[in-house]
Motif scaffolding. Structure first.
Motif, short mmCIF file in Angstrom:
data_model
loop_
_atom_site.label_atom_id
_atom_site.label_comp_id
_atom_site.label_asym_id
_atom_site.label_seq_id
_atom_site.Cartn_x
_atom_site.Cartn_y
_atom_site.Cartn_z
N ASP A 64 0.81 -1.21 0.00
CA ASP A 64 0.00 0.00 0.00
C ASP A 64 0.85 1.27 0.00
OD1 ASP A 64 -1.66 -2.24 1.04
OD2 ASP A 64 -3.20 -0.69 1.15
N PHE A 65 2.02 1.19 0.63
CA PHE A 65 2.89 2.36 0.77
C PHE A 65 4.01 2.37 -0.27
CE2 PHE A 65 6.14 4.89 3.25
CZ PHE A 65 5.46 6.09 3.16
N GLY A 66 4.08 1.36 -1.12
CA GLY A 66 5.09 1.36 -2.18
C GLY A 66 4.94 2.58 -3.06
N HIS A 67 6.03 3.03 -3.64
CA HIS A 67 5.98 4.25 -4.46
C HIS A 67 5.05 4.05 -5.65
CE1 HIS A 67 7.18 7.60 -7.00
NE2 HIS A 67 7.72 8.15 -5.90
N PRO A 68 4.12 4.99 -5.90
CA PRO A 68 3.11 4.78 -6.94
C PRO A 68 3.66 4.72 -8.36
CG PRO A 68 3.00 7.02 -6.07
CD PRO A 68 3.92 6.26 -5.18
N VAL A 69 4.78 5.36 -8.62
CA VAL A 69 5.35 5.35 -9.97
C VAL A 69 6.26 4.15 -10.18
CG1 VAL A 69 6.80 6.59 -11.63
CG2 VAL A 69 5.20 7.86 -10.17
N GLY A 97 6.95 1.60 -7.85
CA GLY A 97 6.64 0.38 -7.10
C GLY A 97 7.69 0.04 -6.07
N MET A 98 8.79 0.79 -6.03
CA MET A 98 9.89 0.49 -5.12
C MET A 98 9.53 0.84 -3.68
SD MET A 98 13.27 1.49 -7.35
CE MET A 98 14.40 0.96 -6.05
N ALA A 99 10.34 0.35 -2.74
CA ALA A 99 10.10 0.60 -1.33
C ALA A 99 10.59 2.00 -0.97
CB ALA A 99 10.84 -0.44 -0.49
N ARG A 100 9.73 2.74 -0.29
CA ARG A 100 10.17 4.03 0.22
C ARG A 100 11.16 3.81 1.35
NH1 ARG A 100 6.22 8.05 -1.45
NH2 ARG A 100 4.24 7.07 -2.06
N GLU A 101 12.06 4.74 1.50
CA GLU A 101 13.09 4.62 2.55
C GLU A 101 12.45 4.48 3.92
OE1 GLU A 101 16.63 4.86 4.85
OE2 GLU A 101 16.27 4.28 2.78
N ARG A 102 11.46 5.33 4.22
CA ARG A 102 10.83 5.34 5.53
C ARG A 102 9.41 5.90 5.39
NH1 ARG A 102 12.71 7.77 9.91
NH2 ARG A 102 14.85 7.02 9.67
N SER A 103 8.61 5.71 6.44
CA SER A 103 7.22 6.12 6.38
C SER A 103 7.01 7.58 6.75
CB SER A 103 6.37 5.25 7.33
OG SER A 103 6.81 5.40 8.67
N ASN A 104 8.03 8.23 7.30
CA ASN A 104 7.93 9.66 7.58
C ASN A 104 8.96 10.40 6.72
OD1 ASN A 104 10.31 8.89 8.79
ND2 ASN A 104 9.78 9.61 10.85
N GLU A 105 9.00 11.69 6.87
CA GLU A 105 9.91 12.48 6.04
C GLU A 105 10.98 13.16 6.89
OE1 GLU A 105 8.00 15.05 3.25
OE2 GLU A 105 6.51 13.56 2.68
N SER A 106 11.46 12.42 7.88
CA SER A 106 12.52 12.96 8.73
C SER A 106 13.81 13.16 7.94
CB SER A 106 12.79 11.99 9.89
OG SER A 106 11.64 11.85 10.69
N PHE A 107 14.67 13.96 8.46
CA PHE A 107 16.01 14.19 7.91
C PHE A 107 15.97 14.80 6.51
CE2 PHE A 107 16.04 10.09 10.33
CZ PHE A 107 16.53 10.61 11.52
N ARG A 159 -0.91 -14.12 -7.40
CA ARG A 159 0.38 -14.21 -8.09
C ARG A 159 0.45 -13.18 -9.22
NH1 ARG A 159 4.32 -18.51 -8.95
NH2 ARG A 159 5.54 -18.01 -10.80
N GLY A 160 -0.69 -12.97 -9.90
CA GLY A 160 -0.72 -11.98 -10.97
C GLY A 160 -0.42 -10.58 -10.46
N GLN A 161 -0.99 -10.22 -9.32
CA GLN A 161 -0.69 -8.92 -8.73
C GLN A 161 0.79 -8.82 -8.34
OE1 GLN A 161 -3.92 -9.26 -5.74
NE2 GLN A 161 -4.33 -7.13 -6.21
N ALA A 162 1.30 -9.89 -7.75
CA ALA A 162 2.72 -9.90 -7.35
C ALA A 162 3.62 -9.72 -8.56
CB ALA A 162 3.03 -11.21 -6.64
N ALA A 163 3.34 -10.44 -9.63
CA ALA A 163 4.16 -10.34 -10.83
C ALA A 163 4.07 -8.95 -11.45
CB ALA A 163 3.74 -11.41 -11.84
N ALA A 164 2.86 -8.38 -11.47
CA ALA A 164 2.69 -7.05 -12.06
C ALA A 164 3.48 -6.00 -11.29
CB ALA A 164 1.20 -6.69 -12.10
N ARG A 165 3.42 -6.06 -9.96
CA ARG A 165 4.17 -5.09 -9.16
C ARG A 165 5.68 -5.29 -9.34
NH1 ARG A 165 3.37 -2.02 -4.41
NH2 ARG A 165 1.22 -1.81 -5.20
N THR A 166 6.11 -6.54 -9.37
CA THR A 166 7.54 -6.82 -9.56
C THR A 166 8.00 -6.33 -10.92
OG1 THR A 166 7.35 -8.73 -8.09
CG2 THR A 166 9.29 -8.63 -9.51
N LYS A 167 7.18 -6.53 -11.93
CA LYS A 167 7.53 -6.04 -13.27
C LYS A 167 7.65 -4.51 -13.28
CE LYS A 167 6.27 -6.14 -18.15
NZ LYS A 167 6.42 -4.68 -18.32
N LYS A 168 6.75 -3.84 -12.56
CA LYS A 168 6.83 -2.38 -12.48
C LYS A 168 8.18 -1.95 -11.89
CE LYS A 168 3.37 0.28 -11.04
NZ LYS A 168 2.40 0.99 -10.15
#
Length: 462
Positions: free
Chosen positions: A64-69, A71-81, A111-120
């Motif tokens: 849900d919190f993966g980057h919308p463009v 799909g990668m993992a954001r560094e952290r959930s807040n915007e500290s530093f 599995r289809g959702q997982a593959a689609a996100r991984t492809k992104k």
């Protein structure tokens, strides 16, 4: 009418692209993308139900919190530093890619959702900044441009790249179906993998160097010596087919670290490698999300003994609690790098400020299942009103300071999901250890493992 020969391949290419796009769109639309968080603390859960809940809710960080463009993992959930909202992490994304596989197998998503996100993610990386094939620590999740990690760290980070590819190579072993989306995942991961110039990062010495920048060259001059979280970097560097490093780089570089050999006992527990008391517990997690320590040995250590004993020492220290911090005990333990009341810090028995980090005990489930379950039940049932959140457990807390983090970090949340799954089924270990780069790297460096025996005829000799 005679068919236009030039038009035919163009039409086929357009059709293929359309099919891939349609398959990806269909997979993404297969279910609601979001996963509903369970915010109310549930009583009377079985151990398996509790593990399911922790894995599923923690997975929301990557889904849900993966980057919308990207799909990668954001560094952290807040915007500290002053990180900004677009910062994504390459190493954390490696753990995230593994977490997506777990979620597919646990039926949190299809599995289809997982593959689609991984492809992104893979499509984004294919166009993102890289340096001699290696990625930077941080990228802009919308543009793929490098975000500087520190003053002169604005180029390649070979350790973060290794964590990323531990995940991607695992994904290449998982997405084996013959369809446009999974075919594309495998193909692009292979191309990205083969582009990494591991030997470039030796500077023609028997040593790997952590950073290189087009603006600052080798100015960081950070040698990668053991023992710490970076073991996977040497294994993957040795396992490359096109640009490998040789065994002497491992022996003269990694194995000559000031804190490599130990052999002392702490709380009557032997520690083969590492600094006094072992250091922060992420040393036992990051390289071993894919690398299977069960029966893994080289001339220096038995890595199952190393990781288990490191964990036991960390727990024993918390029980001993020489600094008398409030809350420490048999069910409330775990010192590793995380946020703290005074900023980010690498917590350990020799750097203890009264901060417990849930990922330390929870990501250690394979090594200390009974003790990790005790900690999990305490964190959830006893302290859940303060620790449980929409993305699983908060990053860290200190009862001594009455402080509870408002943050989550990709590099802390990912290992919780992955290492719990390795404890339950060995899923990620089994997948990664089938990868030829892993097999080659381990055998070239002189490791032995039950997982290697059937691959000996296929190994590429140095």
């Amino acid at each position: 009418m005679k068919r236009n020969l030039l038009f035919t391949p163009i039409l086929l290419a357009i059709t293929l692209i359309t099919n891939i796009a349609c398959a990806q769109k269909k997979a993404e639309a297969g279910k609601n993308e979001g996963i509903k968080p369970e915010m109310k603390i549930q009583k009377n859960l079985t151990d398996d139900q509790l593990l399911d809940l922790v894995q599923k809710q923690t997975f929301r960080y990557f889904w849900d919190f993966g980057h919308p463009v990207s799909g990668m993992a954001r560094e952290r959930s807040n915007e500290s530093f002053n990180y900004g909202s677009e910062v994504v992490t390459t190493g954390g994304t490696g753990f995230g890619v593994m977490s997506i596989i777990v979620a597919a197998e646990r039926k949190f998503i299809t599995r289809g959702q997982a593959a689609a996100r991984t492809k992104k993610i893979v499509d984004f990386l294919y166009k993102a900044d890289m340096y001699h094939g290696a990625f930077p620590h941080w990228l802009d999740g919308a543009t793929g441009k490098t975000i500087r990690f520190s003053l002169k760290d604005d180029g390649a980070d070979i350790v973060e790249t290794a964590f990323l590819f531990q995940g991607l190579l695992t994904a290449r072993e998982y997405y084996t179906e013959k369809n446009p989306v999974e075919n594309s995942i495998r193909s692009k991961i292979s191309q990205l993998w083969e582009a990494i110039e591991w030997n470039w990062f030796t500077q023609n010495q028997n040593m790997l160097y952590w950073h290189w920048s087009p603006n600052n060259g080798w100015a960081m001059n950070h040698q990668i010596r053991g023992y710490n979280e970076c073991l996977i970097t040497y294994i993957l560097a040795a396992g490359a087919q096109r640009f490998p490093v040789n065994r002497q780089v491992y022996a003269d570089g990694w194995a000559q670290g000031r804190h490599f050999l130990n052999g002392k006992k702490y709380y009557d527990i032997n520690l083969p490698l590492g600094m006094d008391f072992g250091g922060p517990l992420f040393f036992t997690h990051y390289s071993f999300t894919g690398l299977d320590p069960r029966g893994l040995k080289d001339q220096y250590a038995d890595y199952w003994e190393q990781n288990k004993n490191h964990t036991l020492i960390n727990r024993a220290y918390c029980i001993d609690n020489p600094k008398k911090f409030k809350g420490y005990g048999a069910n409330n333990w775990g010192l590793t790098a995380s946020d703290s009341w005074s900023g980010y810090d690498a917590h350990s028995p020799t750097n203890d400020h009264g901060v417990i980090t849930p990922t330390a005990a929870l990501s250690s489930f394979p090594y200390t299942p009974e003790y990790s379950m005790q900690a999990l039940k305490h964190f959830y049932f006893d302290m859940g009103d303060k620790l449980w959140s929409e993305y699983g457990f908060i990053d860290a807390f200190s009862e001594e300071k009455n402080w509870h983090a408002k943050s989550h970090l990709a590099i802390d949340q990912g290992p919780i999901i992955v290492m719990i799954e390795n404890y339950r089924t060995g899923l990620l270990w089994n997948l990664f250890m089938k990868s030829l780069p892993a097999v080659n790297g381990l055998m070239r460096l002189g490791f032995t493992s039950p997982a290697l025996k059937k691959y000996e005829p296929t190994v590429i000799k140095p």
